[in-house]
Design a protein around this motif. Structure first.
Motif, mmCIF file in Angstrom:
data_model
loop_
_atom_site.group_PDB
_atom_site.id
_atom_site.type_symbol
_atom_site.label_atom_id
_atom_site.label_comp_id
_atom_site.label_asym_id
_atom_site.label_seq_id
_atom_site.Cartn_x
_atom_site.Cartn_y
_atom_site.Cartn_z
ATOM 1 N N LEU A 1 13.574 5.772 3.533
ATOM 2 C CA LEU A 1 12.694 4.758 2.965
ATOM 3 C C LEU A 1 12.592 4.953 1.457
ATOM 4 O O LEU A 1 12.348 6.058 0.982
ATOM 5 N N ILE A 2 12.817 3.866 0.722
ATOM 6 C CA ILE A 2 12.697 3.930 -0.734
ATOM 7 C C ILE A 2 11.446 3.167 -1.142
ATOM 8 O O ILE A 2 11.354 1.961 -0.914
ATOM 9 N N PHE A 3 10.479 3.864 -1.704
ATOM 10 C CA PHE A 3 9.245 3.229 -2.182
ATOM 11 C C PHE A 3 9.334 3.059 -3.692
ATOM 12 O O PHE A 3 9.410 4.042 -4.423
ATOM 13 N N ASP A 4 9.324 1.818 -4.156
ATOM 14 C CA ASP A 4 9.391 1.565 -5.595
ATOM 15 C C ASP A 4 7.993 1.193 -6.085
ATOM 16 O O ASP A 4 7.480 0.137 -5.736
ATOM 17 N N GLU A 5 7.397 2.057 -6.873
ATOM 18 C CA GLU A 5 6.026 1.854 -7.373
ATOM 19 C C GLU A 5 5.088 1.442 -6.230
ATOM 20 O O GLU A 5 4.499 0.363 -6.256
ATOM 21 N N PRO A 6 4.924 2.302 -5.229
ATOM 22 C CA PRO A 6 4.192 1.881 -4.029
ATOM 23 C C PRO A 6 2.713 1.606 -4.267
ATOM 24 O O PRO A 6 2.096 0.915 -3.462
ATOM 25 N N THR A 7 2.141 2.138 -5.328
ATOM 26 C CA THR A 7 0.688 1.952 -5.500
ATOM 27 C C THR A 7 0.339 1.088 -6.697
ATOM 28 O O THR A 7 -0.804 1.027 -7.112
ATOM 29 N N ARG A 8 1.339 0.382 -7.256
ATOM 30 C CA ARG A 8 1.023 -0.483 -8.392
ATOM 31 C C ARG A 8 0.076 -1.588 -7.941
ATOM 32 O O ARG A 8 0.296 -2.261 -6.951
ATOM 33 N N GLY A 9 -1.001 -1.755 -8.680
ATOM 34 C CA GLY A 9 -1.943 -2.815 -8.366
ATOM 35 C C GLY A 9 -2.774 -2.580 -7.116
ATOM 36 O O GLY A 9 -3.330 -3.506 -6.556
ATOM 37 N N ILE A 10 -2.848 -1.333 -6.693
ATOM 38 C CA ILE A 10 -3.618 -1.023 -5.491
ATOM 39 C C ILE A 10 -4.819 -0.181 -5.902
ATOM 40 O O ILE A 10 -4.702 0.689 -6.753
ATOM 41 N N ASP A 11 -5.982 -0.437 -5.303
ATOM 42 C CA ASP A 11 -7.157 0.321 -5.747
ATOM 43 C C ASP A 11 -7.098 1.771 -5.249
ATOM 44 O O ASP A 11 -6.293 2.132 -4.389
#
Lengths: 330, 506
Positions: free
Chosen positions: B419-429
């Motif tokens: 699994l490749i996560f690209d900026e997984p938490t951008r814009g997440i609180d």
């Protein structure tokens, strides 16, 4: 900090010039091909026919180029052209006013309709495709209603047919009987090219298509300028309406549908990006000539009408594909 | 020092969010005032209010002692307030000089724009900045760093008395940062007030006079930069003592290699990148904006065509030429831009989960078994803790964190074990963030091989078992995860350029 970018800039500009050269070369090749294929092709009457045909589509294409550079589209240019011709007919034939009033009314009506389209797109945020599709149908219907579905003839205005078919250049140089319609095309193209490359309106036209939000954040009144672009494009349709009405010596209310696609095709063949931000008037003029030379040449070679249409479709796809390939490589 | 700006009790609501809660802020002449806070703290929103992009719901704005309203970016400029945006706001098809003077081009007679004067003025600004960029170059030909310089030149050309810089150094290397600070120092001495938004503590210490901290849309406090220790500022930002959790590095010596990449290349974007990833491992990818991390992910996933390189999945060479091939090889990609690339926002949750898996939910003639799809979707809602009224909820109505989980469910259902996560938490609180972290760690424990691309170093440090660092398309090093690695080491590799920009472009 030394950041030198000259070399890259040179590459860019050369590729832009390259693209226009490519279109121009295709045009020359077509001209050579058709003159070899048919002895009738280079006859004066045929050349004048080509020029006449290009003048209408060319003027429309110049107008729609502006809209396309902003990243928009105008589907109403064909029926708007007819509408302005009908308006000229109303003013000159029904109301019997002098020629100048007819000219002003046609261009004014075009600009006004462009203003409405522009307002719909810029202020009311209706997508350009939909706004101008609606305008296309509204104008088609309105032309038929105003004229009572019958052509309006300009027999009472003797000078009217001279707008397109007379030849000012021919009067000075008898060996060059270039019709006035073509002269008007080149005047319109020159003026619009000047606006596009030298004035604020032109600068913002490119800015809108390149990054509208960035332009807005830089304090440019993007809505205002967009409305200006659509209005100017509409006014240019008025010029096209005068040329075609003059050539037919009548306003034909049923005409017009389909012209918008020819105009957009010419723009696209000329290398203007439908995504906005890039494009040129010179390219569009070359594109318009490619379209009319192609159609004329095929007709002269007795290629059936249906096949002409198919070839035109193929040329449009080929031109845009060639442009995509070139762009991906750079 | 004279007061330039005073924001008093600014309030701003967005649908469902109280973005600014009675925030106050002031700026004096000749001062660099740092504005700090975690992502989503409201810094950018506050500055958008100041620069006329957003209108506040309440509060007062005072500029040079007068109460004003700032209805548009244009009005902000007229008041001498310039803003350099985090996402560069330039027009790629226009030249450098045309961009700098957009909206106020010098004119000649007959409505003509004075292009020579334009280029000359731009050249003067650049020479004052000690930067050499050709004013006639099209912006699309510039590097990110050069574009940043154009943005700064643009603000300077406004003769702004107030300059807002939103993370101006995100894409700059050490030397460029130094140049920028020289420019800031000179502006300061000329009496310009600068609002400086940054996450980098060392920068804040170096250049700012005061620091204001925001948290969750509220004002926390203002302190002197020189007299306040970094740890104090950080604890103001997070509202608690710094969470020192680091990745627990599992012993993976016996684990099989899940993915190996050799000599991956595409143009200038990705140059000869090689690495391997074991089952159960989390490999972090760090680097500056434009370093080529997303591009590497897209090559592995087959979204772009590679010029050269091999991708080996579970010991076998995988012929990946399209995302379809990658998915059948068991690779899932959770894109940076979920809204555009990862989800069909108008469709419901179940339909999104089923999208790459429809073959399994349809009968011989392609009719979809909705009931089966629905029950699987409900399983994932439970398993991943997706907060939604039902599996029939349209995805656009979910929060960012929950949208991210829907993308994840989609790939898990497809049996992807890489699994490749690209900026997984951008814009997440913040709350949803730690939930995503736990989820990723749990997946790794189950034996999934995970790549995390992140621009937030604390995130990379917290999650990664090893950290790959990229700069300008090259992999400049792979560092061990956990306590052994510091942010400084990563930044060093992330700015290790082969040649300076000038040399490369020439």
């Amino acid at each position: 900090m030394t950041m030198i970018v000259q070399s890259e800039v040179k590459k860019r500009t050369s590729s832009g010039v390259h693209q226009k050269l490519l279109a121009f070369a295709s045009l020359i090749i077509m001209l050579v091909f058709f003159s070899l294929a048919s002895s009738n092709f280079l006859q004066t009457s045929n050349i004048i026919g080509i020029l006449q045909a290009t003048s209408v589509n060319g003027v429309l294409a110049v107008g729609v180029t502006l809209v396309i550079i902003t990243g928009g589209i105008d589907l109403s240019v064909g029926t708007l052209m007819t509408f302005t011709a009908v308006i000229a007919g109303v003013v000159l034939t029904y109301l019997g006013m002098p020629l100048l009033f007819g000219i002003v009314a046609a261009i004014g009506a075009g600009a006004f309709c462009g203003f409405i389209s522009g307002t719909l797109v810029a202020r009311m945020k209706v997508p350009p495709f939909i706004a101008t599709l609606g305008m296309m149908l509204i104008l088609k219907g309105t032309s038929l209603v105003i004229s009572g579905t019958k052509p309006i003839y300009f027999n009472n205005t003797p000078g009217f047919s001279q707008i397109s078919t007379g030849s000012l250049i021919g009067q000075v140089f008898p060996f060059l009987p270039i019709p006035n319609g073509v002269l008007i095309l080149f005047v319109v193209a020159t003026v619009v090219a000047f606006i596009l490359n030298r004035t604020a309106l032109g600068r913002y036209t490119f800015a809108l298509g390149s990054n509208e939000e960035a332009a807005r954040l830089s304090g440019v009144d993007t809505d205002f300028w967009k409305i200006c672009v659509y209005s100017l494009s509409g006014g240019i349709c008025g010029v096209a309406g005068l040329i075609i009405a003059s050539r037919l010596n009548s306003a034909q209310p049923a005409l017009g549908l389909g012209y918008e696609l020819d105009a957009i095709a010419a723009v696209v063949i000329g290398g203007t990006s439908l995504a906005g931000g890039r494009g040129s008037i010179l390219g569009t003029i070359i594109g318009a000539f490619i379209m009319s030379v192609l159609l004329n040449g095929l007709r002269i070679m007795s290629v059936a009408q249906e096949w002409q249409t198919i070839v035109t479709g193929l040329i449009i796809i080929l031109a845009v594909y060639a442009d995509m390939v070139r762009r991906q490589r750079t | 020092m004279v007061e330039l700006i005073r924001l008093e009790s600014i309030d701003k609501h967005f649908p469902g969010v109280h973005a600014l809660k009675s925030v106050s802020f002031d700026l004096q002449t000749g001062e660099v005032h740092a504005l700090m806070g975690e992502n989503g703290a409201g810094k950018s929103t506050l500055m958008k209010v100041l620069s006329g992009i957003l209108q506040p719901d309440g509060g007062t704005i005072r500029v040079a002692g007068n109460d004003v309203t700032i209805p548009s970016p244009h009005a902000a400029q007229a008041l001498g307030i310039g803003m350099i945006h985090q996402e560069l706001a330039l027009m790629n098809d226009l030249t450098v000089a045309q961009n700098i003077f957009i909206g106020r081009e010098p004119r000649k007679r007959f409505w003509r724009l004075d292009e020579d004067a334009l280029n000359e003025a731009a050249r003067e600004i650049f020479s004052a900045m000690n930067v050499s960029i050709d004013p006639r170059a099209e912006v699309r030909t510039l590097s990110v760093a050069q574009q940043q310089m154009v943005e700064i030149a643009k603000s300077l050309s406004h003769k702004s008395r107030v300059l807002v810089m939103d993370e101006p150094t995100a894409a700059l290397n050490d030397r460029e940062v130094h140049e920028l600070f020289t420019i800031i120092a000179r502006l300061k001495s000329e009496g310009v007030g600068i609002v400086y938004i940054s996450h980098k503590m060392d920068e804040i210490k170096r250049i700012s006079d005061r620091v204001t901290v925001m948290r969750d849309g509220a004002y926390v406090g203002t302190v002197s930069a020189s007299e306040t220790p970094i740890s104090k500022i950080i604890s103001m930002m997070v509202g608690r003592e710094l969470d020192n959790t680091q990745a627990d590095i599992p012993d993976l010596s016996g684990a099989p290699v899940a993915l190996e990449v050799r000599g991956l290349s595409r143009g200038k974007e990705v140059q000869n990148v090689s690495f391997s990833l074991k089952a159960g491992e989390i490999l972090g990818f760090a680097g500056l904006m434009g370093a080529g991390r997303t591009e590497v992910a897209r090559l592995i996933f087959g979204a772009d065509r590679r010029d050269a390189g091999e991708i080996i999945v579970h010991g076998k060479k995988a012929a990946i030429a399209s995302p379809k091939d990658a998915v059948s090889a068991g690779i899932g990609y959770l894109s940076e831009d979920r809204k555009h690339l990862g989800l069909a926002l108008g469709l419901d949750l179940a339909a999104n989960v089923g999208l790459p898996n429809l073959g399994r939910f349809s009968n011989g003639i392609g009719v979809i078994d909705d009931a089966k799809l629905g029950s699987i979707a409900r399983d994932y809602i439970k398993q991943l803790g997706i907060r939604t009224p039902s599996e029939r909820q349209e995805v656009r109505l979910l929060s960012g964190g929950n949208q991210q989980k829907v993308v994840l469910a989609k790939w898990l259902l497809r049996n992807c074990d890489i699994l490749i996560f690209d900026e997984p938490t951008r814009g997440i609180d913040i709350g949803a963030k730690s939930e995503i972290y736990r989820l990723m760690q749990a997946l790794a424990q189950q034996g999934k091989a995970i790549i995390v691309i992140s621009s937030e170093l604390p995130e990379v440090l917290r999650l990664s078992h090893r950290i790959a660092v990229m700069c300008e398309g090259r992999l400049t090093g792979i560092l061990p995860g956990g306590r052994e690695t510091t942010q400084e080491e990563i930044m060093h590799l992330a700015t290790q350029r082969r040649v300076e920009i000038g040399g490369e472009a020439a």
